[in-house]
Design a protein around this motif. Sequence first.
Motif, short mmCIF file in Angstrom:
data_model
loop_
_atom_site.label_atom_id
_atom_site.label_comp_id
_atom_site.label_asym_id
_atom_site.label_seq_id
_atom_site.Cartn_x
_atom_site.Cartn_y
_atom_site.Cartn_z
N SER A 1 -1.22 4.66 -2.13
CA SER A 1 -1.65 3.27 -2.03
C SER A 1 -2.94 3.24 -1.23
O SER A 1 -3.48 4.30 -0.87
CB SER A 1 -0.56 2.44 -1.32
N THR A 2 -3.46 2.06 -1.00
CA THR A 2 -4.67 1.94 -0.19
C THR A 2 -4.27 1.52 1.21
O THR A 2 -3.10 1.29 1.47
CB THR A 2 -5.57 0.86 -0.80
N GLU B 1 -5.00 -1.25 2.82
CA GLU B 1 -4.58 -2.65 2.92
C GLU B 1 -4.35 -3.25 1.54
O GLU B 1 -4.80 -2.73 0.52
CB GLU B 1 -5.63 -3.46 3.68
N VAL B 2 -3.61 -4.36 1.54
CA VAL B 2 -3.33 -5.08 0.30
C VAL B 2 -3.69 -6.54 0.53
O VAL B 2 -3.36 -7.10 1.58
CB VAL B 2 -1.84 -4.98 -0.09
N GLU C 1 -3.06 -10.25 -1.03
CA GLU C 1 -2.24 -11.01 -1.98
C GLU C 1 -2.89 -12.36 -2.20
O GLU C 1 -3.06 -13.14 -1.27
CB GLU C 1 -0.82 -11.20 -1.42
N ARG D 1 -7.37 -0.93 -7.15
CA ARG D 1 -6.43 -1.27 -8.20
C ARG D 1 -6.14 -2.76 -8.10
O ARG D 1 -6.08 -3.31 -7.00
CB ARG D 1 -5.13 -0.48 -7.98
N GLU E 1 -3.34 -5.60 -9.38
CA GLU E 1 -2.05 -5.77 -10.05
C GLU E 1 -1.77 -7.26 -10.22
O GLU E 1 -1.82 -8.02 -9.27
CB GLU E 1 -0.93 -5.11 -9.23
N LEU F 1 -2.36 -8.86 -6.70
CA LEU F 1 -2.48 -7.94 -5.57
C LEU F 1 -3.73 -7.10 -5.75
O LEU F 1 -3.96 -6.53 -6.81
CB LEU F 1 -1.26 -7.02 -5.49
N TYR G 1 -5.51 -3.82 -4.20
CA TYR G 1 -5.31 -2.67 -3.33
C TYR G 1 -6.68 -2.20 -2.86
O TYR G 1 -7.48 -1.73 -3.69
CB TYR G 1 -4.57 -1.56 -4.07
N SER H 1 -0.81 -1.83 3.85
CA SER H 1 -0.03 -1.29 2.75
C SER H 1 1.29 -0.74 3.30
O SER H 1 1.32 -0.19 4.40
CB SER H 1 -0.82 -0.16 2.10
N ASP I 1 4.99 -0.81 -1.35
CA ASP I 1 3.95 -0.75 -2.37
C ASP I 1 3.98 0.59 -3.10
O ASP I 1 3.88 0.65 -4.32
CB ASP I 1 2.57 -0.94 -1.72
N HIS J 1 5.01 1.01 -6.95
CA HIS J 1 4.00 1.64 -7.78
C HIS J 1 4.61 2.83 -8.53
O HIS J 1 4.38 3.02 -9.73
CB HIS J 1 2.83 2.10 -6.90
#
Lengths: 269, 310, 267
Positions: free
Chosen positions: B230-231, B233-234, B236, B257, B259, B266, B268, B294, B298, B302
């Motif tokens: 994942s990265t 931070e996310v 939203e 990414r 989503e 989301l 990423y 993250s 997640d 994923h």
Amino acid sequence: MVGLVLPRLVSFEGAPRRSASVAERNLAALKSAYWLVLISGFLEPVLYLFSIGIGVGALVGDLTLPGGRVVSYAGFVAPAMLASSAMTGALAETTFNFFGKMKYMKLYDGIIATPVQPFEIALGELGWAMIRGSLYSAAFLVVMVGMDLTSVGRAATAFPAAVLVGFAFGALGMAVATFMRSWQDFDLMGSAQFTLFLFSGTFVPAEAYPAVLRWVVELTPLYRSVHLIRGISVGATGWSWLLDVAYLLVLTGVGLLVASRRMGRLLYK
Amino acid sequence: MTTAQPLIQARGLVKRFGDFTAVDGIDVEVRPGEAFGFLGPNGAGKSSTMRMVGCISPPSGGELRILGMDPVRDGPAIRARLGVCPQLDNLDPELTVRENLTTYARYFGIPRRVARERAAELLDFVQLTERADSKVEPLSGGMKRRLTIARALVNNPEIVLLDEPTTGLDPQARHLVWERLFRLKQQGVTLVLTTHYMDEAEQLCDRLVVMDGGRIVAEGSPRALIEQHSTREVVELRFAADSQEAFAGKLDGLGERVEVLPDRILLYVADGDAAVAEVTALGLVPASVLVRRSSLEDVFLHLTGRTLVD
Amino acid sequence: MVDVSVAGRVRPALPRVPALAVLAHYLVGYRRTWRAGVFSSFLLPVLTVVGFGFGVGAYVDQGVGGLRYLDWLVPGLIASTAMQVAIGESTWPVLSNFRWIKTYFAQSAAPLRVGDILAGHLAFVLFRAFTSTAAFLLVTALFGAVRSPWAVAVLPVVLLLSLAVAAPTFAFSAWAPSDSYLALLFRFAVIPMTLFAGVFFPVESLPSGLRQLAYATPLWHGVDLCRAATLGVAPQWSVPGHLLYLAAWAIAGWLLARRAFRRELVV
């Protein structure tokens, strides 16, 4: 039927029915062993009749009833088997099953969220028990007629009497169930049932008991039931059956009254 | 620690039930003193793996050594040194809290007197001393769970297997269980647990594997897994209902990414605030914005997908 | 604080006789529940003796083969009590240990083998059947229904009979898909055996086909041995024959039960 199998084992009558909510589904599915349990239910009193009535009957010979009438031992025992199986069936259905549904399956908590009232639930349960019990009684009476232990006319009269016995014990059972605290209490109830079964003029005329015991016995509901059905099936004369019928009617009424009061209190808490 | 002989070693481990393959060739190594987690959705094969490790389920293929022994041949000898806390409490309702521990201790050949002392210590450890002589039935779910954990410790196990140790517990009860498990770990007990709670895995596990469809799809420490899958931070973003798709197209190329979910989008990204600034610069005005770190969740979603498993 | 550090660890040994640890578990629970069972497994057979042995017995003018009906009935009731307690304890409790309270699964996580789990529970069932019948024997002796010192031989006989019926019942209960099957076991096996295997009236008065069936039941062999013991007469069949037949049930039952337990516990 409690029978001479220890009452602890009586639970086998009620245990499968603890899964009665499942039984509804099984009614549609028709594949569960529960069906075989239901259908074979009528078999037990018949087995008792053959074992005790005929097997032991061969040792006893004929009995002379107080009125001077002579009956075969099988003819004497058969109506008592009918009465006690009506008792056991009704009690198992209304106590064991009812208790399981109320306490463990929380079935009724779901139902009382609808407009259905506790008393109506009780009547529904009782109705189901009675339909089942009546079918068993009818089957047993057919066996009795087939074995020439009673006449068709008398069997037809004995049928409503057996249904009345079922109602009386069903109502009594519903009242008793509301007092049950745990499964352990069912051991006690089973023991009481078994004692009634042994000493209600079932296997020997109550006249054979010592006087004090005899008076106690004559006050019990199973004795009155045996007396009523036996009177009909052997063709006794006199009016004492009126006393039996009145007794059973009062028992039904009182049982239902107590049950409905207590159920309301238990469910709406 | 890495040089120590692994306590549990599986190579190509397989479990089949008829035609169904529950565990499809996994390699796992659990080292002394670590807390190792199996993560995965329902039906991923976690519990089957745990049962094989518990020596109550013979493997259908591959190799499995526990404490250097063969689970099929040396089952009792291995189980003498394991503690097992099953997914559903299977305490004896006819016995008291204390008796549940003392009778279980007898299965390990622990003398009666020692068993009594041990039960007292353990009840203290799981804070059930006051309920020692109570029956099991009236206990709350959290108390039963703690008692089951205490029972799993009755033989001073070297490895404790915990199958979803906090499923169904309220937050207070969960935190108490976590805290007690952490203490065990500090004392050098090796913990092996399954869970589908990501926070639980992050709290407790040094290392974990993510399972899906009977296979291991990722392996590492929680931190490493997040970094790898994942990265940092996310972001939203929520837009007005049913308009997510329309906005999503404009967000292409933002972050690593994107989503699109039915209710939100989301992103990423490495830097959440910077990404929000870019979104604003595009002239888009989301109904709500949330920037967060993250999480293992997640990674999990994923890797194993968002579709309901059952 | 619990010391679970590696250094302070006292490695537990395996129990010397693991099945005994399992038996101990059931006995601890039984210490609390035995009172409820006294009624059904002891007082009620006694009431049956009173109501049936004395009550109906008074109407059996000829007796059975020259014996008082009460004396003839009591050994039969001893055997059938043993059977009923043994089967009763091997049905719902076993089903429950698999499906409801899952005790067997808890035990299988400990260093016990399937055979230990099975043997420990069976030993408890035998204990229940044995103590019930021993107490019953004592009371009927006070009634004067025991006529020979050979009556002590009843005790090992009921142990063997209990094992002969309990072991296959364990297998059945482990296999049973629902508790309805247990009800069917009572309806089609236990109750017919109780009623027709020579407890209440001689098997010889059954029609031939049914008589062969009665001879095949383990209960009849137990009844015949118990009757010979309390009356001090020769049994109808050879003693080694009876014992071997019951032992065959016990061994076959044990093998079936172990297989059924393994199927449930080791998957």
